[in-house]
Design a protein around this motif. Structure first.
Motif, PDB file in Angstrom:
ATOM      1  N   GLU A 135      60.365  49.018  49.670  1.00  0.00           N
ATOM      2  CA  GLU A 135      60.128  47.569  49.723  1.00  0.00           C
ATOM      3  C   GLU A 135      61.002  46.847  48.692  1.00  0.00           C
ATOM      4  O   GLU A 135      61.577  45.792  48.985  1.00  0.00           O
ATOM      5  CB  GLU A 135      58.658  47.284  49.466  1.00  0.00           C
TER       6      GLU A 135
ATOM      7  N   SER B  31      63.910  44.187  49.625  1.00  0.00           N
ATOM      8  CA  SER B  31      63.850  42.799  49.153  1.00  0.00           C
ATOM      9  C   SER B  31      65.065  42.448  48.291  1.00  0.00           C
ATOM     10  O   SER B  31      65.558  41.315  48.328  1.00  0.00           O
ATOM     11  CB  SER B  31      62.560  42.582  48.373  1.00  0.00           C
TER      12      SER B  31
ATOM     13  N   ASP C  24      67.933  41.717  50.559  1.00  0.00           N
ATOM     14  CA  ASP C  24      67.759  40.474  51.312  1.00  0.00           C
ATOM     15  C   ASP C  24      67.920  39.223  50.453  1.00  0.00           C
ATOM     16  O   ASP C  24      67.938  38.113  50.999  1.00  0.00           O
ATOM     17  CB  ASP C  24      66.368  40.452  51.960  1.00  0.00           C
ATOM     18  N   LEU C  25      67.991  39.354  49.135  1.00  0.00           N
ATOM     19  CA  LEU C  25      68.137  38.175  48.280  1.00  0.00           C
ATOM     20  C   LEU C  25      69.495  37.513  48.528  1.00  0.00           C
ATOM     21  O   LEU C  25      70.548  38.180  48.464  1.00  0.00           O
ATOM     22  CB  LEU C  25      68.017  38.563  46.813  1.00  0.00           C
TER      23      LEU C  25
ATOM     24  N   LYS D  80      64.763  34.818  42.566  1.00  0.00           N
ATOM     25  CA  LYS D  80      65.649  34.054  43.463  1.00  0.00           C
ATOM     26  C   LYS D  80      66.483  33.029  42.697  1.00  0.00           C
ATOM     27  O   LYS D  80      67.659  32.850  42.948  1.00  0.00           O
ATOM     28  CB  LYS D  80      64.823  33.350  44.534  1.00  0.00           C
TER      29      LYS D  80
END
Length: 665
Positions: A138, A142, A145-146, A218
């Protein structure tokens, strides 16, 4: 502050007590001094210079990084506990911890060559964790995907922050350190992650599970951050010396918490393994026991039905005897009251005594009714179990029918195979006849060849005799004889070639004969297999007949069980009505009912109350919109839905029972 030397391999701190102006161990010569002993700045340390020369610079780097990791982890835990809240990404000790971890992971990294440049990043070994530890998938997904991350270093920094928030950084890095073979692709042999210092740092990271962090990955610019260690945070002043006892207590608490967490993890793994073993054992025992239970349930239920019927008959006989006795007593009392009114006091006492007896009888009857109600519940449970068994038997019947269809299909296939094999047998018999004809022809040709060989041998003998005679008689005619001899030799060569050709042809014919014999043997084997298939087909037919008989017997048994179930249900309902008749119908008052008994809706001006003439309960119009004639009233009266269904089922059963030839008088 002490002097700091920065090299390609990482941060190097000078030893404790060395002046800041002196050279670092890495810059010194092999002897650790710039000049001869006793001269210059290196003369004062002539006794310690050989020890400094023996030390490996990579070992010094690892020790310095380990000390920095200890300081940063300890400072972060102490400040977080004193802070008492979840940590943000702007918290300075947390930022310094990530910088130190980045330097530790960078130590001893191999340089990887690519098409355009040299690549040296910590994202490669961290990306391995998802293969070794499935829960880390996970985090890796993630991080990929940032949208703001463009460099591998930025992804590695985001990965470290997410692992800290999950409180599993120590677990992930422990899995990575164990796989030394995989790490050797990314690190040199003297790297911190390949040595014992890496295991020590991973053990220290377990203490970070106390900290709660909420980091926003982010919005941060992780690609362009510069990792510089701020040593001013870890230099202690005189005021901090008094807090050692507090630090010792915090360390003890953290050790206890880590020990408890490790115990919990081990207990969870052990409990999961025990649960798996128990589930496997239970499934095995269930599979073994269900077979025996399915066979014994029907026998037990039949025995319970017989017992319940016998008990119901005994209860009915007892109630009838009690009623007859009470009727006789009442008639005798009426007659005595008509004949004489003189002993009214005696009759009054007798009536009181009889009333007591009747009340006792009534209590006994109520107790018997309670027993009957409990028996009724047991009968209903038995009926449900019987229905389940019937459904299971229906499923087994369906499975048997499917097996019968499969057996029929197999029989059709076997019959088709038999037809095909018979056709093949006919064709093979024809081939055998042809082969026998060919063998006869081959034998005839062999005999002809043998005759030709004998003739050739005779001719050869005659030619030799003629040669000898010609040599003796015509010595002078040698030239002519030589010519004739050469001609004869040519003829002999021709005959020898003919003999070789005939021998080869004979060998080919013998090979053909062997092949045909082998085909004949194969055909015989196939005929034996066809005979065996016929026998198996007959056995399958017999098994099919046996299965059909078993299915018919089971269907008959199921039909008998269904009829017995219906009879027992109706008898139970008759017993209920008899009990109600003995107790007397309870006519519920309008004030006592506020909700419908079936739909449980509240009564109002629009939703009126209606009594069921069979059970005496109060229902709404929708739940009692039925009319049927009852034994108490020949005209159709209002009945609730449940009573309506029971009465109709009873009437249908009675009509079917009267129409059935086995139940007629």
């Amino acid at each position: 502050m002490r002097g700091i030397a920065i090299g390609r391999r990482g941060w190097v701190l000078p030893p404790a007590g060395a002046p800041s102006e002196g050279p670092s161990p890495r810059r010194g010569g092999p002897g650790g001094a710039a000049g001869p002993a006793g001269s210059g700045r290196g003369g004062g340390g002539s006794s310690s210079s050989p020890a400094m020369a023996v030390k490996d610079p990579t070992a010094v780097e690892r020790a310095n990084l380990l000390n920095m990791a200890k300081l940063s982890i300890k400072g972060l835990i102490e400040s977080a506990l004193s802070f008492g809240r979840t940590l943000d990404s702007d918290y300075p000790p947390l930022q310094q911890f990530f910088v130190v971890m980045e330097h530790c992971l960078k130590h001893g990294l191999k340089v990887r060559k690519s098409f355009l440049s040299y690549n040296k990043t910590i994202w490669g070994p961290l990306e391995l964790v998802e293969k070794l530890y499935p829960e880390a998938e996970e985090i890796a997904a993630s991080v990929r995907d940032l949208p703001g991350l463009k460099t591998p270093l930025g992804r590695a920094r985001a990965w470290l922050r997410l692992a800290l928030m999950q409180k599993k950084m120590a677990d992930y890095l422990r899995c990575l350190i164990i796989q030394r073979d995989l790490l050797s692709e990314f690190y040199e042999y003297h790297a911190l992650m390949m040595e014992e210092e890496g295991a020590v740092i991973v053990g220290l990271l377990v203490g970070l599970n106390v900290i709660d962090a909420n980091l926003c990955v982010k919005g941060e610019d992780l690609d362009s951050q510069v990792g510089v260690i701020d040593f001013s945070m870890y230099l202690k002043s005189d005021d901090d010396i008094g807090g050692k006892e507090r630090n010792v207590q915090i360390a003890a608490i953290l050790d206890q918490k880590n020990y408890v967490e490790e115990l919990n993890r081990q207990l969870n793994t052990v409990s999961s393994l025990h649960a798996r073993v128990d589930s496997l054992e239970k499934s095995n025992t269930k599979l073994i026991e269900e077979l025996a239970i399915a066979k014994n349930n029907i026998i037990k239920l039949q025995e319970e039905n017989h017992q319940l019927r016998s008990e119901n008959t005994l209860i009915l006989m007892k109630t009838q005897h009690h009623l007859e006795a009470t009727k006789v007593d009442v008639e005798a009392e009426l007659q005595t009251y008509k004949h004489s009114r003189q002993g009214l006091d005696e009759m009054y006492n007798e009536a009181r005594r009889q009333l007591r007896e009747e009340s006792q009888l009534r209590q006994d009857m109520e107790n018997e009714l309670v027993v009957q109600v409990s028996m009724k519940h047991e009968i209903e449970l038995a009926m449900k179990l019987l229905e389940k068994d019937i459904h299971e038997k229906q499923d087994t019947l369906i499975g048997l029918r499917q097996q019968l269809d499969e057996v029929k299909a197999i029989n059709m296939e076997m019959y088709q195979k038999l037809q095909v094999s018979e056709d093949a047998m006919k064709e093979k018999n024809e081939i055998i006849g042809r082969l026998e004809d060919k063998t006869n022809q081959i034998n005839a040709t062999m005999k002809q060849l043998e005759q030709r060989l004998q003739q050739a041998e005779k001719a050869q003998m005659e030619a030799e005799a003629e040669d000898e005679k010609l040599k003796q008689e015509y010595v002078n005619k040698s030239e002519s004889l030589q010519k004739e001899f050469s001609q004869k030799e040519k003829q002999l060569l021709q005959l020898e070639t003919d003999l070789k050709i005939e021998k080869e042809w004979r060998q080919t014919l013998e090979d053909d004969l062997q092949k045909e014999k082998e085909t004949v043997s194969h055909l015989r084997i196939e005929t034996e297999e066809i005979i065996n298939l016929k026998k198996e087909f007959l056995k399958l037919q017999e098994k099919n007949k046996q299965l059909k008989r078993v299915c018919q017997d089971q269907e008959a048994a199921l039909q008998e069980l269904a009829s017995k179930l219906s009879e027992s249900k109706l008898k139970i309902e008759d017993i209920k009505e008899a009990n109600k008749a003995l107790q007397g119908q309870v006519w519920l008052k309008d004030k006592e009912a506020t909700h419908c008994k079936l739909c449980e809706k509240e009564f109002s001006l629009s939703k009126r109350k209606h009594h069921c003439r069979n059970c005496g309960e109060i229902f709404c119009n929708a739940c009692s919109d039925n009319e049927l004639p009852l034994p108490s009233s020949p005209k159709p009266v209002r009945v609730c839905d449940s009573c309506h269904a029971i009465l109709i089922q009873r009437a249908l059963w009675k009509t079917s029972r009267s129409d059935h030839p086995s139940h007629r008088w």
